[in-house]
Scaffold this motif. Structure first.
Motif, PDB file in Angstrom:
ATOM      1  N   LEU A  83      26.899 -36.781   1.483  1.00  0.00           N
ATOM      2  CA  LEU A  83      27.710 -37.401   2.546  1.00  0.00           C
ATOM      3  C   LEU A  83      28.955 -36.586   2.883  1.00  0.00           C
ATOM      4  O   LEU A  83      29.766 -37.017   3.691  1.00  0.00           O
ATOM      5  CB  LEU A  83      28.108 -38.818   2.152  1.00  0.00           C
ATOM      6  N   LYS A  84      29.112 -35.422   2.239  1.00  0.00           N
ATOM      7  CA  LYS A  84      30.205 -34.497   2.584  1.00  0.00           C
ATOM      8  C   LYS A  84      31.561 -35.203   2.535  1.00  0.00           C
ATOM      9  O   LYS A  84      32.261 -35.329   3.546  1.00  0.00           O
ATOM     10  CB  LYS A  84      29.957 -33.875   3.951  1.00  0.00           C
ATOM     11  N   ALA A  85      31.926 -35.629   1.352  1.00  0.00           N
ATOM     12  CA  ALA A  85      33.140 -36.431   1.170  1.00  0.00           C
ATOM     13  C   ALA A  85      34.381 -35.754   1.738  1.00  0.00           C
ATOM     14  O   ALA A  85      35.249 -36.411   2.331  1.00  0.00           O
ATOM     15  CB  ALA A  85      33.345 -36.733  -0.319  1.00  0.00           C
ATOM     16  N   LEU A 116      39.576 -39.824   3.908  1.00  0.00           N
ATOM     17  CA  LEU A 116      39.650 -40.117   2.483  1.00  0.00           C
ATOM     18  C   LEU A 116      38.213 -40.084   1.937  1.00  0.00           C
ATOM     19  O   LEU A 116      37.392 -40.925   2.280  1.00  0.00           O
ATOM     20  CB  LEU A 116      40.298 -41.484   2.221  1.00  0.00           C
ATOM     21  N   GLY A 117      37.931 -39.070   1.157  1.00  0.00           N
ATOM     22  CA  GLY A 117      36.596 -38.888   0.618  1.00  0.00           C
ATOM     23  C   GLY A 117      36.500 -39.335  -0.827  1.00  0.00           C
ATOM     24  O   GLY A 117      37.390 -39.064  -1.629  1.00  0.00           O
ATOM     25  N   ILE A 118      35.427 -40.027  -1.139  1.00  0.00           N
ATOM     26  CA  ILE A 118      35.193 -40.537  -2.488  1.00  0.00           C
ATOM     27  C   ILE A 118      33.895 -39.919  -3.006  1.00  0.00           C
ATOM     28  O   ILE A 118      32.846 -40.056  -2.368  1.00  0.00           O
ATOM     29  CB  ILE A 118      35.088 -42.073  -2.504  1.00  0.00           C
ATOM     30  N   LYS A 119      33.981 -39.276  -4.158  1.00  0.00           N
ATOM     31  CA  LYS A 119      32.804 -38.627  -4.735  1.00  0.00           C
ATOM     32  C   LYS A 119      32.576 -39.163  -6.146  1.00  0.00           C
ATOM     33  O   LYS A 119      33.500 -39.201  -6.966  1.00  0.00           O
ATOM     34  CB  LYS A 119      32.998 -37.119  -4.767  1.00  0.00           C
ATOM     35  N   GLY A 120      31.353 -39.574  -6.417  1.00  0.00           N
ATOM     36  CA  GLY A 120      31.018 -40.005  -7.762  1.00  0.00           C
ATOM     37  C   GLY A 120      30.921 -38.815  -8.696  1.00  0.00           C
ATOM     38  O   GLY A 120      30.285 -37.814  -8.372  1.00  0.00           O
TER      39      GLY A 120
END
Length: 424
Positions: free
Chosen positions: A277-279, A284-288
């Protein structure tokens, strides 16, 4: 009553002026609701009489216009013609042509400045006036509610809120019904997992919105506010997933969706280091992420983890494993691959700020490499939006605000009071 929209009147008057001093003419197509005739299309025609005092539309052209109306599920509501030099009232010849009691006959007079127009109808053989209402179109208000103006006058693309890219089969059936009945039978899938229904006429908007609501579908947000939250499938479906992205997307949408800000603001959630999803392209990007913690007593020093790490963040030296967390991307491959369970994976979130993928591409900056508490993460979201409202200028994207005031100021703001920082 006959209802026009403001742009239709403007277009008719423009056509009348172009044809001056010849009478301009055309047909009106649309729909009838509770006895009210609503104009959806204005069909300009050629006056084959080429006269200043009378008009005549060739039968073949009338037939072609009626075919177009039927193709758009419209009915003939009436006609219009201009009086270049006389008032907006029927001449003796006009009255002879006003034969159908089901139609409205509209006359536009260019004699006055500004021009005037009136509607007429036939009732029991007598010609009387028909009430005309002109509706204004607030394009800005429509856009803010997810209804975007198309290039063709009167038509809009209706944007829907689709959190995390998920729709039920029942909602898909509803989209099919709306697109077939009110649009042109097509849907557009947006770059941010949304759906837009194009070619919705302004006269049908209220009916379309109610129909969408009956299927549990909401309009999307446009303008300077929090937009639809995007998310990948996440841990519940994808084997690589480190977090439950869909649940998080729904929580973020429930808390922030549609909030007004200096400019549009996008949350994007990706479940793992693969970053589908190209955080970093989001405000504001959220990456697991997965933080590997070495369990020495379980380790046989086989070295498999050093070989499988895609960024060489793991080193083996004299039976000791070392993980460089500055280099580690949090993919969790080492945790999954170790046959001796010599790693315990701690799952959490990596946060980036100030991304954009519009006219100017800007990659978000990772300010918080790891945070495990969802509650404290939401506190960071709260403070981020507070900061943007406080520091952002109207019409200024978030990354522009950060460029102007500095990322350090945002970091300081996030660290004020209670919050969770790197390593927590």
């Amino acid at each position: 009553m006959l209802v026009f929209f403001e742009y239709q009147i403007e277009n008719i008057l423009k056509y009348c002026r172009e044809q001056y001093p010849i009478e301009a003419c055309g047909l009106l197509g649309g729909k009838i609701e509770n006895g009210v005739k609503i104009v959806k299309s204005v069909y300009f025609a050629q006056n084959i009489a080429q006269s200043e005092s009378r008009f005549d539309i060739e039968a073949k052209e009338q037939y072609e216009i009626i075919k177009k109306m039927r193709a758009k599920n419209e009915v003939l509501l009436g006609n219009f013609h201009s009086h270049p030099m006389t008032p907006a009232r029927p001449s003796a010849e006009d009255r002879e042509l006003m034969l159908d009691p089901n139609l409205v006959y509209v006359i536009f007079s260019l004699k006055d400045n500004p021009p005037t127009f009136k509607g007429f109808k036939v009732l029991q053989g007598e010609v009387g006036e028909e009430e005309i209402t002109v509706k204004k179109v607030d394009y800005k208000a429509l856009k803010s509610g997810g209804i975007m103006r198309q290039t063709e006058d009167g038509y809009f693309a209706v944007r829907l809120k689709v959190t995390g890219g998920n729709l039920t089969l029942e909602q898909l059936r509803g989209l099919e019904e709306v697109a077939s009945r009110y649009g042109n039978g097509t849907l557009h899938l947006t770059a941010r997992q949304g759906v837009e229904i194009p070619y919705i006429h302004i006269a049908d908007l209220e009916e379309v919105i109610e129909k969408l609501k009956s299927y549990g579908l909401e309009l999307g947000a446009c303008g300077p506010r929090v937009r639809t939250v995007t998310a990948c499938q996440g841990r519940s479906i994808c084997p690589n997933g480190c977090i439950e992205t869909q649940e998080l997307a729904r929580e973020i949408a429930a808390r922030y969706y549609g909030q007004t800000l200096p400019h549009k603001f996008k949350f994007g959630i990706t479940g793992c280091a693969n970053n589908c999803l190209k955080a970093e392209e989001n405000d504001l990007g959220i990456k697991g992420v997965c933080r590997p913690n070495w369990i020495k007593e379980n380790c046989t020093a086989c070295g498999l983890c050093t070989k499988i790490c895609p960024v060489n963040a793991i080193t083996l030296n004299q039976q000791e494993i070392s993980v460089d967390y500055e280099v580690c991307i949090g993919c969790g491959d080492c945790v999954k691959a170790c046959p001796f369970e010599a790693y315990r994976g701690e799952y959490g979130y990596s946060l980036s700020f100030g991304g954009s993928f519009g006219r100017k591409i800007n990659i978000g900056k990772k300010l918080i490499p790891f945070i495990s508490s969802k509650e404290k993460m939401f506190a960071i979201f709260d403070k981020t939006l507070e900061f943007y409202r406080k520091e952002g200028k109207t019409g200024e994207r978030f990354y522009k605000t950060l460029e102007r005031v500095g990322f350090a100021k945002l970091e300081q703001y996030l660290n004020e009071g209670e919050g969770e920082n790197e390593g927590n």
